[in-house]
Design an enzyme around this catalytic site. Structure first.
Site, PDB file in Angstrom:
ATOM      1  N   GLY A   1       4.093   3.262 -16.835  1.00 42.21           N
ATOM      2  CA  GLY A   1       2.928   3.736 -16.081  1.00 42.21           C
ATOM      3  C   GLY A   1       1.629   3.605 -16.844  1.00 42.21           C
ATOM      4  O   GLY A   1       1.186   2.490 -17.162  1.00 42.21           O
TER       5      GLY A   1
ATOM      6  N   GLY B   1       6.757  10.886  -5.495  1.00 39.83           N
ATOM      7  CA  GLY B   1       6.403   9.464  -5.599  1.00 39.83           C
ATOM      8  C   GLY B   1       6.754   8.851  -6.944  1.00 39.83           C
ATOM      9  O   GLY B   1       6.253   7.782  -7.292  1.00 39.83           O
TER      10      GLY B   1
ATOM     11  N   PHE C   1       0.841  -1.197   0.000  1.00 36.33           N
ATOM     12  CA  PHE C   1       0.000   0.000   0.000  1.00 36.33           C
ATOM     13  C   PHE C   1       0.877   1.249   0.000  1.00 36.33           C
ATOM     14  O   PHE C   1       0.689   2.167   0.778  1.00 36.33           O
ATOM     15  CB  PHE C   1      -0.936  -0.026   1.219  1.00 36.33           C
ATOM     16  CG  PHE C   1      -2.204   0.760   1.014  1.00 36.33           C
ATOM     17  CD1 PHE C   1      -3.145   0.352   0.082  1.00 36.33           C
ATOM     18  CD2 PHE C   1      -2.450   1.916   1.745  1.00 36.33           C
ATOM     19  CE1 PHE C   1      -4.325   1.071  -0.107  1.00 36.33           C
ATOM     20  CE2 PHE C   1      -3.621   2.648   1.560  1.00 36.33           C
ATOM     21  CZ  PHE C   1      -4.555   2.220   0.630  1.00 36.33           C
TER      22      PHE C   1
ATOM     23  N   ILE D   1       0.761   4.339 -19.905  1.00 35.64           N
ATOM     24  CA  ILE D   1       0.716   4.099 -21.364  1.00 35.64           C
ATOM     25  C   ILE D   1       0.393   2.621 -21.614  1.00 35.64           C
ATOM     26  O   ILE D   1       1.102   1.747 -21.125  1.00 35.64           O
ATOM     27  CB  ILE D   1       2.067   4.435 -22.039  1.00 35.64           C
ATOM     28  CG1 ILE D   1       2.478   5.886 -21.763  1.00 35.64           C
ATOM     29  CG2 ILE D   1       1.998   4.171 -23.539  1.00 35.64           C
ATOM     30  CD1 ILE D   1       3.831   6.269 -22.351  1.00 35.64           C
TER      31      ILE D   1
ATOM     32  N   LYS E   1      12.351  -2.460 -17.889  1.00 32.31           N
ATOM     33  CA  LYS E   1      11.159  -2.238 -18.725  1.00 32.31           C
ATOM     34  C   LYS E   1      11.446  -2.615 -20.179  1.00 32.31           C
ATOM     35  O   LYS E   1      10.594  -3.175 -20.873  1.00 32.31           O
ATOM     36  CB  LYS E   1      10.725  -0.777 -18.608  1.00 32.31           C
ATOM     37  CG  LYS E   1      10.183  -0.437 -17.217  1.00 32.31           C
ATOM     38  CD  LYS E   1      10.096   1.060 -17.003  1.00 32.31           C
ATOM     39  CE  LYS E   1       9.455   1.390 -15.656  1.00 32.31           C
ATOM     40  NZ  LYS E   1       9.584   2.803 -15.296  1.00 32.31           N
TER      41      LYS E   1
HETATM   42  N1  HSE Z   1      10.473   4.814 -10.712  1.00 28.28           N
HETATM   43  C1  HSE Z   1       9.701   4.578 -11.879  1.00 28.28           C
HETATM   44  C2  HSE Z   1       9.909   5.723 -12.841  1.00 28.28           C
HETATM   45  C3  HSE Z   1       8.266   4.431 -11.505  1.00 28.28           C
HETATM   46  O1  HSE Z   1      10.419   6.766 -12.400  1.00 28.28           O
HETATM   47  O2  HSE Z   1       9.598   5.596 -14.010  1.00 28.28           O
HETATM   48  C4  HSE Z   1       7.382   3.964 -12.609  1.00 28.28           C
HETATM   49  O3  HSE Z   1       7.757   2.700 -13.086  1.00 28.28           O
END
Ligand code: HSE
Length: 418
Positions: A129, A182, A15, A131, A200
């Site tokens: 994120g 964040g 969380f 996309i 990624k």
């Molecule tokens: N820390 C990652 C970024 C979070 O800044 O892209 C999203 O995956």
């Protein structure tokens, strides 16, 4: 036609920024009938937005609870995440995850577990994120050869670079802001050393090319050693430094991958990707070029991607890995020499140049700055040395004429290589 309601229960594991984001999206869509059944967290002391009674501290309570229709694994520790997802898949359950490191490093096993036990794992939130890039590659480009996939895949690095290049300010304060908002990983080194983008990219490679490659095998650099001089040089060339991840097949169908800070010119779609946004350019054999841009980090954008996976999985969606079924490419280093700007402590740079075996070296007026032509394979072999010596590396693509870089700042290279 009326929208189908779910009447389903979700278990949320973790969380933090993403877990909270998912919770908010679920709450905002209550009319669809999906409810949060249980939430598991690790830290009993951490202040939370919900009463203590909303949480359990034993993940087994969720893993054993068959009344939960779907589990969302949203913790940051990749080892623990693997144990959780593995156990869920061994039970043939449906699980979504945002843990790119865990997925990139264990994709062959995760695919096998789904095949053997019939469970489902979706992980759209792990790449870029909000996309919908994995869905696009799977569902739309699953049967079309791709000439190249490239993009900005890490929001935090891009946020820092944007701050440095558009507003000035220091690297440390830009990183602090990325953490406060964040965007950054619990360990921000993963962001700024290029590892998050690398993870990624490896996930993208599986869906775009059917390539299963371990991140260790891929050339990657981050932005942590960027200097004001590099920022200045890019600006004087009408370019920006962006952390660009690229996948490209060769004539034989093998695939080269890299994550590397790059001089990006104004005519490139990536040039306009700023702050925590990500952008992915797909160059497809028949469809041509396509560009997807959106928020790559942050609580609600990432929560939205998890929510999209949750609802899709509950409607029966699963990845079919269409390229993996027909292709078996190898990961290779690109054969052609590349032009790189290197900047670092002079002594370290000098000894690196002796190891690197560059084809050409051009020294620059700025102390500790040099331009080299070198084979990617040589760079990969010296990757650790380059990192240990705090040397910043940036690719100078063909769109930036070498003459322009050198005219701005050239002097004979002899002093550097001797
Ligand atoms: N820390 C990652 C970024 C979070 O800044 O892209 C999203 O995956």
């Amino acid at each position: 036609m009326k929208i189908q309601k779910f009447k389903k229960r979700i278990g949320i594991i973790g969380f933090g920024c993403v877990g909270q984001g998912l919770y908010d999206v679920v709450e905002a869509n209550k009319h669809l009938g999906l409810e949060v059944g249980r939430i598991c967290v690790k830290d009993k002391e951490k202040p939370r937005t919900l009463p203590t009674a909303a949480f359990t501290y034993d993940v087994q309570e969720l893993l054993q609870d068959k009344s939960l229709d779907i589990l969302a694994e949203l913790i940051s520790d990749p080892e623990e995440a693997l144990l959780i997802v593995r156990q869920a898949l061994l039970q043939g359950r449906t699980v979504v995850s945002a843990n790119k490191k865990m997925i990139a490093e264990n994709l062959p096993e995760l695919i096998q577990l789904q095949q053997r036990y019939g469970g489902v794992l979706l992980y759209e939130a792990s790449v870029c994120g909000s996309i919908p890039i994995l869905r696009t590659l799977e569902a739309y480009y699953g049967a079309e050869p791709l000439l190249e996939v490239r993009g900005i895949l890490n929001g935090s690095s891009n946020y820092i670079l944007s701050k440095l290049q558009n507003e000035g300010g220091t690297y440390a304060s830009a990183l602090q802001q990325a953490q406060a908002l964040g965007f950054a990983e619990a360990d921000p080194a993963l962001d700024v050393e290029g590892i998050d983008a690398l993870n990624k990219l490896c996930i993208l490679a599986a869906h775009a090319y059917g390539l299963l490659v371990h991140p260790d095998q891929v050339l990657h650099f981050g932005i942590s050693h960027i200097t004001p001089e590099v920022v200045e040089l890019a600006a004087s060339l009408g370019a920006k430094i962006k952390l660009v991840a690229t996948i490209k097949p060769d004539q034989e169908g093998n695939v080269s991958l890299q994550v590397i800070p790059t001089f990006v010119t104004a005519d490139d779609a990536l040039h306009a990707v700023e702050a925590e946004f990500n952008g992915v350019e797909i160059n497809a054999r028949f469809a041509g070029q396509q560009f997807l841009k959106g928020r790559g980090a942050g609580s609600h954008p990432t929560g939205s991607a998890v929510w999209a996976d949750v609802t899709a999985a509950l409607r029966g969606y699963r990845y079919t890995y269409p390229k993996l079924c027909v292709n078996s490419p190898a990961a290779v280093m690109a054969a052609d020499a590349v032009t790189l700007l290197l900047q670092g402590p002079e002594q370290q740079l000098k000894s690196l140049l002796q190891q690197l075996r560059p084809l050409e070296v051009y020294s620059m007026e700025v102390p500790g700055q040099v331009v080299v032509r070198v084979k990617p394979q040589e760079v990969f072999q010296q990757q650790e040395l380059i990192k240990q010596n705090n040397i910043f590396v940036a690719l100078i693509p063909q769109s930036v004429p070498l003459e322009d870089v050198l005219q701005l700042d050239a002097s004979p290279a002899a002093a550097f290589v001797s």
